[in-house]
Design a protein around this motif. Structure first.
Motif, mmCIF file in Angstrom:
data_model
loop_
_atom_site.group_PDB
_atom_site.id
_atom_site.type_symbol
_atom_site.label_atom_id
_atom_site.label_comp_id
_atom_site.label_asym_id
_atom_site.label_seq_id
_atom_site.Cartn_x
_atom_site.Cartn_y
_atom_site.Cartn_z
ATOM 1 N N ARG A 286 -9.851 -26.629 7.565
ATOM 2 C CA ARG A 286 -10.112 -25.929 8.799
ATOM 3 C C ARG A 286 -8.510 -25.754 9.626
ATOM 4 O O ARG A 286 -8.618 -25.135 10.476
ATOM 5 N N SER A 287 -7.663 -26.533 9.148
ATOM 6 C CA SER A 287 -6.295 -26.502 9.655
ATOM 7 C C SER A 287 -5.667 -24.974 9.409
ATOM 8 O O SER A 287 -5.695 -24.515 8.256
ATOM 9 N N GLU A 288 -4.904 -24.520 10.415
ATOM 10 C CA GLU A 288 -4.356 -23.183 10.213
ATOM 11 C C GLU A 288 -3.093 -23.146 9.082
ATOM 12 O O GLU A 288 -2.701 -22.145 8.623
ATOM 13 N N SER A 289 -2.256 -24.239 9.227
ATOM 14 C CA SER A 289 -1.137 -24.509 8.620
ATOM 15 C C SER A 289 -1.085 -25.583 7.694
ATOM 16 O O SER A 289 -0.308 -25.485 6.822
ATOM 17 N N TYR A 290 -2.043 -26.475 7.492
ATOM 18 C CA TYR A 290 -1.953 -27.654 6.794
ATOM 19 C C TYR A 290 -1.881 -27.244 5.105
ATOM 20 O O TYR A 290 -1.405 -27.914 4.454
ATOM 21 N N PRO A 291 -3.172 -26.544 4.972
ATOM 22 C CA PRO A 291 -3.261 -26.418 3.395
ATOM 23 C C PRO A 291 -2.031 -25.659 2.675
ATOM 24 O O PRO A 291 -1.709 -25.959 1.550
ATOM 25 N N GLY B 258 -7.073 -40.700 2.612
ATOM 26 C CA GLY B 258 -6.075 -39.526 2.517
ATOM 27 C C GLY B 258 -4.848 -39.695 3.196
ATOM 28 O O GLY B 258 -5.018 -40.777 4.077
ATOM 29 N N VAL B 259 -3.882 -39.083 3.067
ATOM 30 C CA VAL B 259 -2.469 -39.343 3.820
ATOM 31 C C VAL B 259 -1.797 -38.224 4.274
ATOM 32 O O VAL B 259 -1.913 -37.161 3.626
ATOM 33 N N ASP B 260 -1.747 -37.926 5.790
ATOM 34 C CA ASP B 260 -1.288 -37.109 6.305
ATOM 35 C C ASP B 260 -0.005 -37.250 6.999
ATOM 36 O O ASP B 260 0.254 -38.308 7.571
ATOM 37 N N PRO B 261 0.955 -36.083 7.191
ATOM 38 C CA PRO B 261 2.019 -36.200 7.963
ATOM 39 C C PRO B 261 1.593 -35.878 9.423
ATOM 40 O O PRO B 261 0.580 -35.578 9.599
ATOM 41 N N VAL B 262 2.348 -36.453 10.291
ATOM 42 C CA VAL B 262 2.184 -36.067 11.618
ATOM 43 C C VAL B 262 2.662 -34.877 12.105
ATOM 44 O O VAL B 262 3.984 -34.602 11.904
ATOM 45 N N PHE B 263 2.161 -34.018 12.649
ATOM 46 C CA PHE B 263 2.295 -32.676 12.998
ATOM 47 C C PHE B 263 2.513 -32.955 14.745
ATOM 48 O O PHE B 263 2.440 -33.620 15.282
ATOM 49 N N VAL B 264 3.278 -31.545 15.185
ATOM 50 C CA VAL B 264 3.683 -31.472 16.718
ATOM 51 C C VAL B 264 2.627 -30.347 16.968
ATOM 52 O O VAL B 264 2.816 -29.299 16.412
ATOM 53 N N MET B 265 1.953 -30.508 18.127
ATOM 54 C CA MET B 265 1.510 -29.608 18.887
ATOM 55 C C MET B 265 2.266 -28.778 20.154
ATOM 56 O O MET B 265 2.809 -29.538 20.665
ATOM 57 N N LEU B 266 2.344 -27.568 19.947
ATOM 58 C CA LEU B 266 3.030 -26.810 20.846
ATOM 59 C C LEU B 266 2.226 -25.761 21.666
ATOM 60 O O LEU B 266 1.163 -25.327 21.211
ATOM 61 N N PRO B 267 2.520 -25.488 22.864
ATOM 62 C CA PRO B 267 1.698 -24.224 23.178
ATOM 63 C C PRO B 267 2.091 -22.973 22.773
ATOM 64 O O PRO B 267 3.210 -23.032 22.217
ATOM 65 N N GLU B 268 1.287 -21.956 22.627
ATOM 66 C CA GLU B 268 1.708 -20.892 22.067
ATOM 67 C C GLU B 268 2.563 -20.149 22.478
ATOM 68 O O GLU B 268 3.597 -19.420 21.810
ATOM 69 N N SER B 269 3.193 -20.281 23.959
ATOM 70 C CA SER B 269 4.401 -19.747 24.353
ATOM 71 C C SER B 269 5.672 -20.650 24.422
ATOM 72 O O SER B 269 6.584 -20.078 24.805
ATOM 73 N N VAL C 207 -0.557 -24.477 19.082
ATOM 74 C CA VAL C 207 -0.193 -24.231 17.497
ATOM 75 C C VAL C 207 0.230 -25.377 17.097
ATOM 76 O O VAL C 207 0.687 -26.466 17.819
ATOM 77 N N THR C 208 0.118 -25.977 15.849
ATOM 78 C CA THR C 208 0.754 -27.301 15.200
ATOM 79 C C THR C 208 1.773 -27.005 14.174
ATOM 80 O O THR C 208 1.444 -25.802 13.562
ATOM 81 N N ARG C 209 2.870 -27.684 14.210
ATOM 82 C CA ARG C 209 3.756 -27.406 13.008
ATOM 83 C C ARG C 209 4.303 -28.710 12.536
ATOM 84 O O ARG C 209 4.381 -29.854 13.003
ATOM 85 N N PRO C 210 4.578 -28.512 11.085
ATOM 86 C CA PRO C 210 5.051 -29.845 10.609
ATOM 87 C C PRO C 210 6.476 -30.142 11.161
ATOM 88 O O PRO C 210 7.227 -29.292 11.463
ATOM 89 N N LEU C 211 6.858 -31.431 10.710
ATOM 90 C CA LEU C 211 8.262 -31.786 11.198
ATOM 91 C C LEU C 211 8.857 -31.836 9.724
ATOM 92 O O LEU C 211 8.411 -32.526 8.715
ATOM 93 N N ALA C 212 10.106 -31.491 9.838
ATOM 94 C CA ALA C 212 11.178 -31.313 8.495
ATOM 95 C C ALA C 212 11.191 -32.946 7.983
ATOM 96 O O ALA C 212 11.528 -33.690 8.686
#
Length: 319
Positions: free
Chosen positions: A301-306, A168-179, A257-262
């Motif tokens: 299992r990812s909250e945002s990836y699907p 599989g091929v994944d983008p690299v996401f960014v981990m941020l604190p919830e705050s 939280v994990t978020r994608p990069l544009a």
């Protein structure tokens, strides 16, 4: 004197270096000792192998003949040795799986699936940050299958001796604190994080360079990058000391939280490797299927990836 393989290696070293002085340094010998050895080799082969003067050493016609044969014999002997070591390491214990991985998200899932499907078959694991170490262990028969990752389109190691299958091929996401001030965003521009410290896990390959290049395109240089183990990366993000780089399949973690990069400026390929000549290669179809299943589970299992994958079809599992 009977000719030995080490003598052929000596002749090749002199030819490669272009002089006895340089060859002696590369072989860890004193030049007089190398000269004496060369004379013995030449006597055994019937004539001079090199023309030598103040400009260096050049093969004679006899030397060219010997070098031509050495270029065939030495790799063949190396291959024979590798095959023998691999055979010795695998033949007696075929009924088990020895898995290696580079701290990616799939190894645990693969172990779980194999243990469920084949409960009487022993499974052992080995992890390292080095894809080179994993590939060497596959070549030598000390591992049956290896799970590694490579940055972007970079090639895995030892492609001439190992079979690598893209999972599989994944983008690299960014981990941020919830705050974090950007935690509520669904997608981030890399430039928005220009003032942040960063953290990620160490590894070989071009990822660090690719990350620096992506930041440069976004108009900044990272303040600092902490390379450390996964648990420490998570801690640094949780306490707000840094933002982290992670694979999109990074599992849900409290306080993060994990978020994608544009534009997905960074990507990561998951690969399963094995030696096609090893006895375990007969199980490659089975292991490959379970690896793909482990990858699918990790995505789910990812909250945002699907949801992100639905609009980015060039990423995700490969068919």
């Amino acid at each position: 004197m009977e000719l030995e393989l080490r003598h052929l290696r000596t002749v090749r070293a002199i030819a490669d270096a272009g002089s006895l002085t340089k060859a002696a340094a590369s072989l860890g010998l004193a030049q007089p000792a190398l000269s004496t050895q060369l004379r013995r080799i030449e006597k055994a082969l019937g004539g001079p192998l090199f023309d030598r003067d103040h400009t260096g050493s050049r093969p004679t016609p006899l030397g060219e003949l010997v070098l031509e044969r050495a270029r065939v014999l030495l790799p063949a002997v190396r291959e024979l040795q590798e095959d023998a070591v691999r055979f010795a390491n695998t033949w007696a214990n075929i009924q088990r799986f020895r898995l290696g991985g580079t701290h990616g998200p799939l190894l645990g899932g693969l172990v779980d699936r194999l243990a469920t499907a084949l409960p009487t078959t022993p499974v052992t694991t080995y992890t390292t940050w080095s894809v080179g170490e994993i590939s060497t262990m596959l070549v030598e028969g000390r591992l049956d299958f290896g799970l590694i990752g490579t940055c972007g389109q970079s090639s895995p190691p030892a492609t001439d001796r190992l079979t690598w299958q893209l999972v599989g091929v994944d983008p690299v996401f960014v981990m941020l604190p919830e705050s974090h001030r950007l935690a509520g965003r669904t997608e981030l521009e890399l430039g928005w994080l220009a003032g942040e410290c960063w953290t990620d896990v160490p590894g070989e390959g071009c990822f660090a360079d690719c990350f620096a290049a992506a930041c440069a395109r976004a108009g900044f240089a990272p303040v600092s990058v902490y390379e450390t183990d996964t648990a420490s990366c998570v801690h640094l993000v949780q306490v707000g000391r840094a933002v982290g780089l992670c694979r999109a399949t990074f599992p849900p973690t409290p306080g993060i939280v994990t978020r994608p990069l544009a534009g997905a400026p960074l990507s990561w390929r998951h690969l399963l490797g094995w030696h096609p000549g090893a006895p375990a290669a007969d199980a490659a179809v089975t292991v490959s299927g379970h690896t793909r299943g482990a990858y699918t589970d990790a995505v789910a299992r990812s909250e945002s990836y699907p949801a992100w994958l639905a609009s980015h079809p060039r990423f995700g599992a490969t068919s």
